[in-house]
Motif scaffolding. Structure first.
Motif, PDB file in Angstrom:
ATOM      1  N   ASN A   1       0.856  -1.185   0.000  1.00 29.19           N
ATOM      2  CA  ASN A   1       0.000   0.000   0.000  1.00 29.19           C
ATOM      3  C   ASN A   1       0.899   1.244   0.000  1.00 29.19           C
ATOM      4  N   PRO A   2       1.109   1.919  -1.134  1.00 24.87           N
ATOM      5  CA  PRO A   2       0.436   1.699  -2.417  1.00 24.87           C
ATOM      6  C   PRO A   2       1.013   0.506  -3.188  1.00 24.87           C
TER       7      PRO A   2
ATOM      8  N   HIS B   1       0.562   4.403 -16.857  1.00 28.16           N
ATOM      9  CA  HIS B   1      -0.149   5.240 -15.876  1.00 28.16           C
ATOM     10  C   HIS B   1      -1.506   5.662 -16.426  1.00 28.16           C
TER      11      HIS B   1
ATOM     12  N   VAL C   1      -4.012   3.707 -14.089  1.00 28.19           N
ATOM     13  CA  VAL C   1      -4.402   4.643 -13.041  1.00 28.19           C
ATOM     14  C   VAL C   1      -5.552   5.546 -13.494  1.00 28.19           C
TER      15      VAL C   1
ATOM     16  N   LYS D   1      -5.626   2.837  -8.332  1.00 34.56           N
ATOM     17  CA  LYS D   1      -5.826   4.279  -8.325  1.00 34.56           C
ATOM     18  C   LYS D   1      -4.603   5.045  -7.840  1.00 34.56           C
ATOM     19  N   ASP D   2      -3.822   4.450  -6.936  1.00 39.53           N
ATOM     20  CA  ASP D   2      -2.622   5.123  -6.450  1.00 39.53           C
ATOM     21  C   ASP D   2      -1.382   4.249  -6.624  1.00 39.53           C
TER      22      ASP D   2
ATOM     23  N   LYS E   1       2.134   2.752  -7.887  1.00 40.41           N
ATOM     24  CA  LYS E   1       3.418   3.310  -8.276  1.00 40.41           C
ATOM     25  C   LYS E   1       4.014   2.417  -9.370  1.00 40.41           C
TER      26      LYS E   1
END
Length: 417
Positions: free
Chosen positions: A305-306, A354, A358, A391-392, A394
Motif C-alpha cells: 500500500n500503495p 499510468h 491509473v 488508483k494510487d 506506483k
C-alpha cells in the motif's frame, strides 16, 4: 440345434438395420444452397433513438474466379450498397432484412463487427451476448470500434487492392500483427475478459479520414498524427484503421493513437517486429528504429500500500534513420545512443501504463495475471480490490534496448572534400 434359428434371425435383423440406416441419415430437408444465401461480410451496429439500434449489413457479392459469366448488366442493382435496418436487436434486424433481401441473410462468413462510438461508450455486452450464443456466429470474428458511426465507415470504406470485402478484413488483421499500429480483438477474447476478474481488452479503431474526404486541407504544422481520421494524406481508402479503443468492462473509456498501440503491443508480448520513430522538437534528433522482440516483458507486482508495479522490457533494435547524421557505430557512441533511447522508451511506456491503469482503470495487458500466484484460491484473487488499488499504484519501467546493427551500412553518408 434350437439356438441356430435365433442366431440367423439376429444376423438378418442386423443386416436389415445396416441397409436401412444410411438412408435414414441422408435427409436434405434442412439443406442450404449457396445460391440461396446472402453472406454478410461486415456488420455495423450503431445507437439509435429510444433504445433501438441501426444494423448495417455489407453483403458479399459472389465473383466468378475465372472471370466468366455475364457482363456489367448482370450485376445486382443495389448489391454494392450497404443495407441499414433499425431494430431492437441484431436478430430482429436479420428478420426484417428478409423483407427486402431476396436471399437468406447469414453471418457464417462474417469477417468484422464494427460498433459505433456512441454505442461502444454506452456498453456493448447486451449486443455481444446473443452473438456468442448464436451458433451462426464464430467466436473468432474480430470486432472494432468506429470513432464516428459504423454506418458511415462501412459506406465510405473503399479498399485499394482487395476486391473481396471479406478478404480485406483478414488482411488488416495480418498486417496489424506486423505493424502494431492496431490491435486484434476477437469475440472470444472480449467474452474471456468479461468472465475473468480484473481483465479488459482493446479493440481496433476506425475513422473516416477528413483529408481524403476533403473536409479539411493538409496543414502546415510540423507534427505528424497517429490518430485514426487525422492522418494527413490524400488519396486511397477514405477510412483509417489506427490506434485502439480501450474498454473497461464492456464500455469504451479511452482512445489510443497508433504509436501508443505499438508500445502497448510490446508490453503484451505479442508483437515480434515493429517500426517506431522517436521525434522531438529538434528535427536533427529524430531517430527511426526497427524493433525486434528479444524476450517477453517481465512484470513484478508487490501487493503493498500503495501497489508497486515494476516492468522490465528487453528490446532488440536496428537503427533505420538518424536525422542528425551522427556516427554511432563506435562502442562508446553506441552505448550513448542506447542509454538515450532507453530514457525515451522508459518515459513513454511509463506514461502509457499510468494512463491505462491509473487514469482509465483498465487492465488491458492484463497486469493482474501476474498476481494470481500470490493468492491461495481463485476466490481470494477474485475478491481482491485490484481496480481500487490501481488508483494510487506506483509504476516503474526499465527498458533494456540493445542496438543490433545500423542497417546494411554502419557509417553515415559523407561528401568527399
Amino acid at each position: 440345434m434350437c439356438k441356430a434359428p435365433g442366431r440367423v434371425w439376429k444376423r438378418l435383423c442386423t443386416l436389415v438395420w445396416l441397409i436401412i440406416t444410411p438412408f435414414a441419415m441422408t435427409g436434405c430437408y434442412d439443406r442450404q444452397e449457396l445460391e440461396q444465401q446472402a453472406f454478410v461480410s461486415v456488420l455495423g451496429v450503431d445507437k439509435a433513438p429510444d433504445g433501438l439500434i441501426d444494423c448495417t449489413f455489407r453483403i458479399a457479392l459472389p465473383v466468378n474466379p475465372t472471370g466468366g459469366g455475364g457482363g456489367k448488366g448482370a450485376e445486382p442493382l443495389a448489391g454494392k450498397e450497404p443495407v441499414t435496418i433499425r431494430a431492437h436487436s441484431i436478430n430482429e434486424a436479420m428478420v426484417l432484412a428478409s423483407g427486402s433481401i431476396e436471399r437468406n441473410v447469414t453471418f457464417s462468413h462474417l469477417s468484422l463487427i464494427l460498433f459505433g462510438d456512441d454505442l461502444a461508450k454506452q456498453g456493448i455486452l447486451k449486443y455481444v451476448q446473443p452473438l456468442i450464443r448464436y451458433r451462426e456466429f464464430r467466436r473468432t470474428v474480430p470486432f472494432a470500434v468506429a470513432k464516428t458511426s459504423a454506418k458511415d465507415c462501412i459506406a465510405q470504406f473503399a479498399p485499394m487492392l482487395d476486391t473481396s470485402s471479406a478478404r480485406v478484413n483478414d488482411n488488416i488483421s495480418v498486417m496489424s500483427n506486423r505493424s502494431g499500429i492496431v490491435p486484434v480483438c476477437r469475440l472470444h477474447e472480449f467474452a474471456t475478459a468479461i468472465e475473468n476478474p480484473h481483465q479488459d481488452v482493446v479493440a481496433p479503431l476506425y475513422d473516416i479520414n477528413k483529408y481524403v474526404t476533403k473536409q479539411a486541407e493538409l496543414s502546415d504544422q510540423s507534427t505528424v498524427s497517429y490518430q485514426a481520421g487525422q492522418v494527413e494524406r490524400t488519396g486511397g481508402n477514405p477510412v483509417d484503421w489506427m490506434g485502439a479503443a480501450v474498454f473497461r468492462g464492456d464500455k469504451v473509456v479511452d482512445y489510443l493513437t497508433g504509436d501508443d498501440t505499438i508500445l502497448l503491443r510490446l508490453l503484451e508480448g505479442g508483437l515480434n517486429n515493429a517500426k517506431l520513430d522517436f521525434t522531438s522538437g529538434d528535427k536533427s534528433d529524430d531517430i527511426g528504429l526497427a524493433l525486434h522482440k528479444e524476450h517477453a516483458p517481465r512484470f513484478s507486482v508487490t501487493l503493498s500500500n500503495p501497489l508497486q508495479i515494476g516492468v522490465h522490457v528487453p528490446v532488440d533494435a536496428d537503427v533505420v534513420n538518424i536525422a542528425s547524421g551522427k556516427d554511432y557505430s563506435g562502442d562508446a557512441e553506441r552505448h550513448e545512443l542506447e542509454q538515450m533511447l532507453d530514457k525515451k522508451f522508459n518515459a513513454q511506456i511509463e506514461t502509457l501504463l499510468h494512463r491505462l491503469l491509473v487514469d482509465d482503470q483498465a487492465d488491458v495487458i492484463p497486469v493482474s495475471r501476474y498476481i494470481r500466484g500470490q493468492f491461495s484460491t481463485y476466490q481470494q484473487f477474485d475478491a481482491y480490490p485490484w481496480m481500487q488499488k490501481l488508483k494510487d499504484a506506483k509504476i516503474s519501467v526499465t527498458t533494456d534496448l540493445h542496438i543490433r546493427r545500423f542497417g546494411v551500412q554502419d557509417l553515415p553518408l559523407r561528401r568527399n572534400a
